[in-house]
Design a protein around this motif. Structure first.
Motif, PDB file in Angstrom:
ATOM      1  N   LEU A 175       0.777  -1.701   0.048  1.00 18.41           N
ATOM      2  CA  LEU A 175       0.083  -0.083  -0.149  1.00 18.41           C
ATOM      3  C   LEU A 175       1.015   1.293  -0.005  1.00 18.41           C
ATOM      4  O   LEU A 175       0.817   2.237  -1.068  1.00 18.41           O
ATOM      5  CB  LEU A 175      -0.805  -0.540   1.002  1.00 18.41           C
ATOM      6  N   ALA A 176       2.066   1.193   1.037  1.00 10.63           N
ATOM      7  CA  ALA A 176       3.244   2.917   0.240  1.00 10.63           C
ATOM      8  C   ALA A 176       4.013   2.728  -0.622  1.00 10.63           C
ATOM      9  O   ALA A 176       3.174   3.664  -0.949  1.00 10.63           O
ATOM     10  CB  ALA A 176       4.124   1.683   1.641  1.00 10.63           C
ATOM     11  N   ASP A 177       3.999   1.799  -1.490  1.00 10.09           N
ATOM     12  CA  ASP A 177       4.291   1.520  -2.703  1.00 10.09           C
ATOM     13  C   ASP A 177       3.843   2.787  -3.795  1.00 10.09           C
ATOM     14  O   ASP A 177       3.647   3.036  -4.403  1.00 10.09           O
ATOM     15  CB  ASP A 177       5.220   0.113  -3.139  1.00 10.09           C
ATOM     16  N   LEU A 178       2.144   1.466  -3.577  1.00  9.32           N
ATOM     17  CA  LEU A 178       1.009   2.112  -4.692  1.00  9.32           C
ATOM     18  C   LEU A 178       1.239   3.818  -4.124  1.00  9.32           C
ATOM     19  O   LEU A 178       0.903   4.314  -4.870  1.00  9.32           O
ATOM     20  CB  LEU A 178      -0.352   1.271  -4.299  1.00  9.32           C
ATOM     21  N   VAL A 179       0.529   4.074  -2.233  1.00  5.17           N
ATOM     22  CA  VAL A 179       0.072   5.678  -2.507  1.00  5.17           C
ATOM     23  C   VAL A 179       1.637   6.329  -2.906  1.00  5.17           C
ATOM     24  O   VAL A 179       1.698   7.518  -3.860  1.00  5.17           O
ATOM     25  CB  VAL A 179       0.106   5.627  -1.178  1.00  5.17           C
ATOM     26  N   ALA A 180       3.090   5.612  -2.527  1.00 10.00           N
ATOM     27  CA  ALA A 180       3.940   6.341  -2.972  1.00 10.00           C
ATOM     28  C   ALA A 180       3.591   6.684  -4.697  1.00 10.00           C
ATOM     29  O   ALA A 180       3.904   8.192  -5.737  1.00 10.00           O
ATOM     30  CB  ALA A 180       5.180   6.083  -2.792  1.00 10.00           C
ATOM     31  N   HIS A 181       3.839   5.503  -5.281  1.00 11.54           N
ATOM     32  CA  HIS A 181       3.810   5.820  -6.824  1.00 11.54           C
ATOM     33  C   HIS A 181       2.452   6.629  -7.831  1.00 11.54           C
ATOM     34  O   HIS A 181       2.829   7.310  -8.625  1.00 11.54           O
ATOM     35  CB  HIS A 181       3.194   3.931  -7.257  1.00 11.54           C
ATOM     36  N   ARG A 182       1.394   6.666  -6.723  1.00  8.97           N
ATOM     37  CA  ARG A 182       0.650   7.628  -6.955  1.00  8.97           C
ATOM     38  C   ARG A 182       0.494   9.164  -6.778  1.00  8.97           C
ATOM     39  O   ARG A 182       0.094   9.808  -7.869  1.00  8.97           O
ATOM     40  CB  ARG A 182      -1.041   7.125  -6.571  1.00  8.97           C
TER      41      ARG A 182
END
Length: 960
Positions: A293-300
């Motif tokens: 999730l942290a990675d996905l949010v960072a990507h967004r």
């Protein structure tokens, strides 16, 4: 392309937790649907508590419950708690949102709760009051009762569903309301469904467990999904678009959390996030966040411009449920620039929710916050806090305080928490006020102010001894005006705790001896310490100084104290002082003090009368202001007046209502007093068993008040008086009076006069009892003065002073002119002495009272009256019994005279005692008992008593 290995069909649709199907929760949903159907079809109230970690699907379950409720016609109200959202935020949102297009119902049953509901319904404003809050009744109970009754009015035949989400962010008072609802829902057409995360705040699991102990509560703790269910959910979210490789990726990274399943499926479908791309994100997530999730949010976030990202980060610091319009002023941006950023973040970080935006999930916001470096977060927190403080909204202030703590600004944070604590205390939210004081104390700033407010809160909450301890711990370190303020707050606590000498010392230590408030406290301490003359002098000086300085609270306070000091010696002056206090309180919006003063007026008026217009006014004001303890007290005073004027059975319905209301509001002392009136009504109806059931319950509780314990023997004694067992009655009244003497506050009850009369009749002119009554605080009541005059008449008659006896008797009649039933009861004892000792003209009085006894259905008193007329040579209905024979016994051939015998036999009298009571020979009683045994088939008198005691209640008229 790498992403084509994961999906067969690409698109721009991003699924959300609200849109995704519910998979793997069939058993949970079946149970929840059963609760909905129970409310809609059978009116069975229940509470559903859904707990679990973030992202596990709690909101989805509640959405399904709400959808089911709407489908079966149940009305749905939904609210949500947010961080720093303020007191009752979730409840207020639910009710205000659900009633936006409705008029508030004006049902009479809601009247006592309108003030409490005004805390959460802006359109239903509470009665304005300028005095300190009344916490005699726990405010959460009042609000809980109000919510129950309001939703019952709104729900109709299909009931209501109240959904309260995210209670891990709720204040303590909201939790208290939910807990109250959980314990009182049975039999109400209301389903309450709540959710809470139990993976962060260690207190939440305990709160959920405590809820679960209530029989009407179903607790549902959601766990993570197994691999098969994750696969089913992923397939349901993606349809045919998810490849086998993508599914393996979702299985590996989602860790069984439904929210992460949906986010990962959305990522591979809409954003092209591949396994390699996900692993290539440079920044490591915080340990408290799921890695992917942290990675996905960072990507967004990386897809946003610097300005757009700054808006999103500020929104995360601002908090959930806030007004997005605040972002522009906080950041110095135009509305267009803010809207551009919000649009760029939608729908990957933010989603639409009706007319507003919200975070895709609380975890999404947490991940944005975790992406900030500590200095970045502190700087943003400081800037956002300053902006929130200028918004003018109390909920924003609370959030600003939290942000200032994180920005290392303790003094400003403490100032906010103290101000909000005072506000919550003023609006009767003591638990939230206590939480805010604890947060202020945790900052380490403003310790003197924290100590003063904590002592005040504890005193108002009925924890005066704790207030004294808390104040004493801080007193040595506080100086100046704060020292004086703390001393006076502690003096107030000492008065409440009954520590009169300590209260006087604290007032003196405050060094404000000539201020009206200090003088009023000193007067209270002197009065409580047994020096009413000094108390009156201090109160009089306080009245003068308060009037001169316009200190209306102190003026009303001192006036009521002055009235209490003079009530015994000068009732007229006391009445004038109480009336003046009530008028001043009404003029200046001091509602609680006004009710207190009006009840004081009523108390003095009840000295000589059976009714009081001021009491009805006090009751009306109390009901409108939500002062239910005072309203119940007024009802009990009304029951008292009705009982002595019309008879105990006439007061029974009012007393039962008061007892039920006191029970629901956990006012044990008032409940016990109400039950005393109920038991007295049963005693007057001849229902000995019913009387004992009520008395046993009233005195058997661990928190029984001394007054209830003292009055219970007197109720049993009254039953003996009605059965004309005067010696047995005297012994029971002796017990009551002895207990009352140990508790002076209970002294003015009206049994003292009857006790003195019984002692005079049965103990041969017992002068000691009459002397004790003359010296007691019970004497001002006409009920006791009349009893004393009857007793003096009996003593004079036995001393050979017939003229004096008759004059005293006539004086007693005049004193009790309005208390008709009580007068007939007392003078029956005096008339018996007149018949025996040969003074006065008892026959006309007995005949007049006999007609009243018969008309009122008082069979036992009528029986005694007829027996006395026969002894006086003026018999009525010679040779016939007085008892009414119920149909079942009449069918067995039981006569009315045999019913007379049976009534006394059930009361436990021997044959000889029955003969004395009925003025017949013991042989005649033997004959009647033998006849009863033969007609009923009972083998002996013990079985006869057991078999037929229940029939006696049928011979009495029902309570009016």
């Amino acid at each position: 392309m790498a992403e084509q290995a994961f999906v067969r069909c690409t698109g721009d649709v991003v699924s959300t937790v609200r849109d995704a199907p519910t998979v793997g929760r069939a058993a949970e949903l079946a149970g929840a649907y059963g609760l909905v159907d129970g409310v809609a079809r059978r009116g069975e109230g229940a509470l559903l508590a859904v707990a679990g970690e973030a992202g596990v699907g709690k909101s989805r379950i509640l959405d399904e419950v709400a959808a089911r409720a709407r489908a079966v016609g149940t009305r749905v109200f939904t609210g949500r708690a947010v961080p720093g959202g303020g007191t009752y935020r979730a409840i207020a949102e639910a009710l205000v949102g659900g009633l936006r297009d409705d008029r508030y119902p004006a049902a009479d049953e809601l009247r006592p709760y309108r003030a409490a509901l005004g805390r959460v319904l802006p359109g239903w404003a509470p009665v304005e009051s300028g005095d300190r809050p009344d916490l005699t009744v726990d405010p959460t109970l009042l609000l809980g009762e109000g919510v129950l009754r309001l939703l019952r009015q709104l729900g109709g035949d299909r009931g209501c569903l109240l959904v309260l989400e995210d209670l891990h962010w709720a204040d303590a008072d909201t939790w208290a309301v939910v807990e109250y609802l959980a314990g009182t829902l049975a039999g109400w057409p209301l389903l309450v469904a709540v959710s809470a995360r139990d993976d962060e705040d260690e207190a939440i699991p305990g709160l959920v467990r405590r809820l679960g102990r209530q029989p009407a509560v179903t607790t549902m703790r959601l766990g993570r999904l197994d691999a098969a269910t994750v696969a089913a959910l992923a397939a349901a979210c993606a349809g045919d678009a998810l490849s086998d490789r993508a599914l393996r990726y979702v299985l590996e990274k989602s860790d069984g959390l439904p929210f992460l399943v949906e986010e990962l499926v959305a990522a591979v479908a809409a954003e092209g996030v591949t396994e390699d791309a996900a692993e290539g994100v440079a920044r490591e997530p915080a340990e408290s966040l799921p890695h992917t999730l942290a990675d996905l949010v960072a990507h967004r976030l990386a897809a946003l411009t610097a300005r757009q990202r700054r808006v999103v980060e500020a929104a995360a610091v601002l908090g959930a449920g806030r007004d997005w319009a605040l972002l522009g002023p906080l950041l110095g941006l135009t509305d267009a620039e803010v809207l551009d950023a919000l649009r760029a973040a939608h729908p990957r970080l933010l989603v639409s929710d009706g007319a507003t935006l919200r975070w895709r999930h609380a975890l999404t916001r947490d991940a944005v916050l975790a992406s900030l470096l500590p200095p970045e977060r502190a700087a943003l927190a400081r800037r956002v806090a300053q902006g929130l403080r200028t918004s003018g909204r109390s909920d924003d202030e609370a959030r600003a305080g939290d942000l200032l703590v994180s920005a290392d600004e303790p003094d400003e944070a403490a100032a906010i928490f103290l101000r909000l604590a005072r506000r919550d205390l003023a609006r009767a939210a003591p638990r939230s006020a206590e939480e805010l004081l604890a947060r202020a104390a945790a900052t380490g700033a403003r310790p003197a102010e924290v100590a003063i407010e904590r002592a005040r809160l504890l005193t108002l909450s009925g924890r005066a001894l704790e207030a004294l301890d808390a104040g004493a711990a801080a007193l040595a370190t506080v100086t100046g005006d704060r020292h004086a303020d703390l001393c006076l707050v502690m003096a107030d606590a000492a008065v409440v705790a009954g520590r009169w000498a300590e209260a006087e010392r604290l007032v003196e230590r405050a060094g404000r001896a000539h201020e009206p408030g200090s003088l009023a406290l000193a007067a209270d301490a002197a009065f409580g310490g047994g020096d009413p003359r000094r108390a009156a002098r201090l109160a009089d000086e306080a009245v003068t100084r308060a009037a001169r300085g316009g200190d209306w609270t102190a003026l009303v306070h001192a006036s009521t104290t002055l009235a209490r000091c003079t009530a015994r010696e000068d009732p007229d002056a006391a009445l004038a002082a109480f009336r003046r206090a009530a008028a001043i309180a009404a003029e200046h919006g001091l509602t609680r003090l006004r009710v207190t003063a009006l009840i004081g007026v009523s108390t003095v008026e009840f000295f000589d009368r059976a009714s009081s217009p001021a009491l009805l006014e006090a009751r009306d004001v109390a009901l409108d202001a939500g002062l239910l303890a005072q309203a119940i007290s007024a009802d009990l005073m009304l029951a008292d007046g009705r009982s002595t004027a019309e008879g105990p059975r006439a007061a029974e319905d009012l007393a039962r209502h008061a007892a039920d209301q006191a029970h629901r509001l956990r006012l044990s002392a008032l409940r016990g007093l109400a039950e005393i009136f109920v038991a007295t009504g049963r005693a007057a109806a001849g229902d000995t068993r019913g009387m004992e059931v009520v008395l046993t319950a009233a005195v058997g509780r661990s928190d029984t008040s001394p007054e209830v314990a003292a009055l219970a023997p007197a109720v049993r004694g009254l039953r003996r008086v009605l059965a004309h067992d005067l010696r047995g009655a005297t012994a029971l009244f002796d017990t009551s009076i002895e207990l009352l003497r140990e508790h002076a506050s209970a002294a003015p009850v009206h049994i003292w006069g009857l006790w003195a009369l019984l002692r005079t009749v049965t103990a041969d002119r017992d002068a000691a009892s009459r002397d004790l009554l003359r010296r007691s605080d019970a004497l001002p009541r006409s009920l006791n003065r009349g009893g004393l005059r009857y007793a003096e008449a009996v003593a004079a008659g036995r001393d050979g002073e017939p003229e004096r006896a008759e004059a005293l008797f006539d004086s007693a009649d005049a004193i009790l002119a309005e208390q008709h039933w009580w007068r007939r009861l007392l003078r029956l004892l005096a008339l018996e002495a007149a018949v025996a000792d040969g003074w006065g003209t008892p026959v006309p009085a007995l005949r007049a009272d006999l007609d009243a006894h018969v008309a009122g259905g008082d069979d036992l008193l009528a029986r005694t009256c007829r027996d006395l007329l026969r002894r006086a040579g003026a018999p009525t209905r010679r040779g016939r019994g007085r008892g009414t024979v119920p149909p079942r016994l009449r069918a067995l051939g039981v006569t009315s005279r045999e019913m007379d015998v049976l009534g006394l036999l059930v009361d436990g009298l021997t044959n000889r005692e029955i003969a004395e009571r009925l003025f017949v020979s013991p042989r005649t009683v033997d004959t009647h008992v033998a006849s009863l045994l033969a007609k009923t088939g009972a083998p002996d008198r013990i079985r006869l008593r057991a078999r037929l005691s229940g029939q006696l209640a049928d011979t009495r008229p029902p309570p009016r």
